[in-house]
Design a protein around this motif. Structure first.
Motif, PDB file in Angstrom:
ATOM      1  N   PRO A 130       0.798  -1.230   0.000  1.00  0.00           N
ATOM      2  CA  PRO A 130       0.000   0.000   0.000  1.00  0.00           C
ATOM      3  C   PRO A 130       0.834   1.286   0.000  1.00  0.00           C
ATOM      4  CG  PRO A 130      -0.972  -1.599   1.487  1.00  0.00           C
ATOM      5  CD  PRO A 130       0.334  -2.181   1.040  1.00  0.00           C
ATOM      6  N   VAL A 131       1.910   1.312   0.779  1.00  0.00           N
ATOM      7  CA  VAL A 131       2.738   2.520   0.828  1.00  0.00           C
ATOM      8  C   VAL A 131       3.337   2.801  -0.542  1.00  0.00           C
ATOM      9  CG1 VAL A 131       4.809   3.550   1.815  1.00  0.00           C
ATOM     10  CG2 VAL A 131       3.249   2.268   3.287  1.00  0.00           C
ATOM     11  N   THR A 132       3.750   1.752  -1.235  1.00  0.00           N
ATOM     12  CA  THR A 132       4.319   1.916  -2.571  1.00  0.00           C
ATOM     13  C   THR A 132       3.263   2.383  -3.554  1.00  0.00           C
ATOM     14  OG1 THR A 132       5.924   0.152  -2.128  1.00  0.00           O
ATOM     15  CG2 THR A 132       5.549   0.746  -4.432  1.00  0.00           C
ATOM     16  N   VAL A 133       2.062   1.838  -3.441  1.00  0.00           N
ATOM     17  CA  VAL A 133       0.962   2.259  -4.307  1.00  0.00           C
ATOM     18  C   VAL A 133       0.711   3.755  -4.166  1.00  0.00           C
ATOM     19  CG1 VAL A 133      -1.518   2.045  -4.735  1.00  0.00           C
ATOM     20  CG2 VAL A 133      -0.145  -0.004  -4.305  1.00  0.00           C
ATOM     21  N   ALA A 186      10.375  11.724  -2.918  1.00  0.00           N
ATOM     22  CA  ALA A 186      10.871  11.186  -1.652  1.00  0.00           C
ATOM     23  C   ALA A 186       9.936  10.156  -1.032  1.00  0.00           C
ATOM     24  CB  ALA A 186      11.116  12.326  -0.664  1.00  0.00           C
ATOM     25  N   LEU A 187       8.677  10.106  -1.463  1.00  0.00           N
ATOM     26  CA  LEU A 187       7.725   9.170  -0.872  1.00  0.00           C
ATOM     27  C   LEU A 187       8.176   7.718  -1.017  1.00  0.00           C
ATOM     28  CD1 LEU A 187       4.280  10.691  -1.964  1.00  0.00           C
ATOM     29  CD2 LEU A 187       5.230  10.603   0.348  1.00  0.00           C
ATOM     30  N   SER A 188       8.906   7.411  -2.071  1.00  0.00           N
ATOM     31  CA  SER A 188       9.340   6.029  -2.306  1.00  0.00           C
ATOM     32  C   SER A 188      10.808   5.811  -1.937  1.00  0.00           C
ATOM     33  CB  SER A 188       9.131   5.654  -3.779  1.00  0.00           C
ATOM     34  OG  SER A 188       9.864   6.531  -4.621  1.00  0.00           O
ATOM     35  N   TRP A 189      11.427   6.786  -1.297  1.00  0.00           N
ATOM     36  CA  TRP A 189      12.831   6.663  -0.902  1.00  0.00           C
ATOM     37  C   TRP A 189      13.006   5.493   0.072  1.00  0.00           C
ATOM     38  CZ3 TRP A 189      16.990   8.786  -2.939  1.00  0.00           C
ATOM     39  CH2 TRP A 189      18.194   8.697  -2.236  1.00  0.00           C
ATOM     40  N   ILE A 195      11.655   8.647  -8.669  1.00  0.00           N
ATOM     41  CA  ILE A 195      12.396   9.340  -9.727  1.00  0.00           C
ATOM     42  C   ILE A 195      11.959   8.828 -11.093  1.00  0.00           C
ATOM     43  CG2 ILE A 195      14.678   9.679 -10.742  1.00  0.00           C
ATOM     44  CD1 ILE A 195      15.831   9.593  -7.921  1.00  0.00           C
ATOM     45  N   GLY A 196      11.829   7.488 -11.210  1.00  0.00           N
ATOM     46  CA  GLY A 196      11.395   6.924 -12.483  1.00  0.00           C
ATOM     47  C   GLY A 196       9.991   7.356 -12.857  1.00  0.00           C
ATOM     48  N   ALA A 242       9.378  -0.026 -12.359  1.00  0.00           N
ATOM     49  CA  ALA A 242      10.530   0.354 -11.537  1.00  0.00           C
ATOM     50  C   ALA A 242      10.523  -0.397 -10.194  1.00  0.00           C
ATOM     51  CB  ALA A 242      10.544   1.858 -11.299  1.00  0.00           C
ATOM     52  N   TRP A 243       9.335  -0.520  -9.597  1.00  0.00           N
ATOM     53  CA  TRP A 243       9.250  -1.262  -8.321  1.00  0.00           C
ATOM     54  C   TRP A 243       9.554  -2.736  -8.547  1.00  0.00           C
ATOM     55  CZ3 TRP A 243       9.208  -0.848  -3.271  1.00  0.00           C
ATOM     56  CH2 TRP A 243       8.795  -1.934  -2.514  1.00  0.00           C
TER      57      TRP A 243
END
Length: 246
Positions: A130-133, A186-189, A195-196, A242-243
């Motif tokens: 969920p966080v990645t989504v 930065a949310l996906s750092w 970035i992608g 990318a994920w």
């Protein structure tokens, strides 16, 4: 001032009940940072159906309904107009095709590809944490809106209209919009997913803007809408890829 500009941006870029008035519109069209700020709000709402505990098909369907329930159909209508223009070989007839109220094959194909593409992106997204989504959907929406700010700041407008009213931007204002967009990365750092996703969305907008300049003589309201729809679509897919590869 910023809140007024944000309200104007949400009134223009979505169907959220924020009200419409001239002060909000004037503040928005002079504030490039309002574009990505609206992207955070819209992106957060669009991510909701993808993180609910629903079957994949239900989540994807609800995502599509949410996208156009929140953002309306004005942007995809612009994509349809550009689809019809792209199908015309005579340069002098392309603008006429965009204004034609009849829906052509180019419009049908463009809209179908985007809707199907969004559904497939949703299928990929619901399988992620969920966080990645949330990170991907927000980054995709912010990148689409930052791309619109870039078109407003640097594009040459083909004619006077609603799109050209957004051209009252400055280089400094766009720089602020870029800074405002950075938290979406930065949310996906520490992964490079953000970035992608952002990069893919901005590159898509740049391609649409260049195509519009070559084929249509410049930017218009329809180009804004088409860039928004295509940028979101490409950014979501690149975010999922990318994920998967990270």
């Amino acid at each position: 001032m910023v809140l007024t500009a944000l309200r104007g941006a949400l009134g223009f870029l979505s169907r959220l009940p924020v009200g419409h008035d001239q002060d909000a519109w004037n503040a928005f069209r002079r504030t490039a940072a309002a574009f990505p700020l609206a992207g955070y709000v819209i992106g957060g709402l669009l991510a909701v159906p993808l993180v609910l505990p629903l079957p994949t098909s239900a989540g994807a369907t609800l995502f599509l309904a949410t996208v156009y329930g929140v953002t309306g159909i004005n942007h995809i209508d612009g994509l349809a107009d550009l689809g019809d223009a792209a199908a015309v070989h005579d340069p002098e007839k392309r603008r006429a095709a965009m204004k034609d109220t009849e829906v052509g094959v180019g419009a049908l194909l463009a809209v179908a590809l985007v809707v199907v593409g969004l559904a497939l992106a949703a299928v990929g997204l619901v399988a992620l944490p969920p966080v990645t989504v949330i990170a991907i959907v927000v980054a995709a929406e912010v990148s689409a809106k930052l791309g619109m700010a870039a078109l407003a700041s640097f594009g040459t407008f083909a004619h006077e209209g609603l799109g050209s009213q957004l051209s009252d931007q400055t280089l400094g204002g766009f720089a602020v919009a870029v800074v405002v967009s950075m938290p979406a990365v930065a949310l996906s750092w520490p992964t490079l997913v953000g970035i992608g996703t952002m990069g893919a969305g901005l590159l898509t907008t740049a391609i649409v803007g260049r195509w519009a300049r070559s084929w249509l003589g410049g930017i218009s309201g329809d180009v804004f809408g088409a860039a928004n729809e295509l940028s979101r679509l490409v950014a979501l897919h690149v975010g999922v890829v990318a994920w998967t590869l990270s």
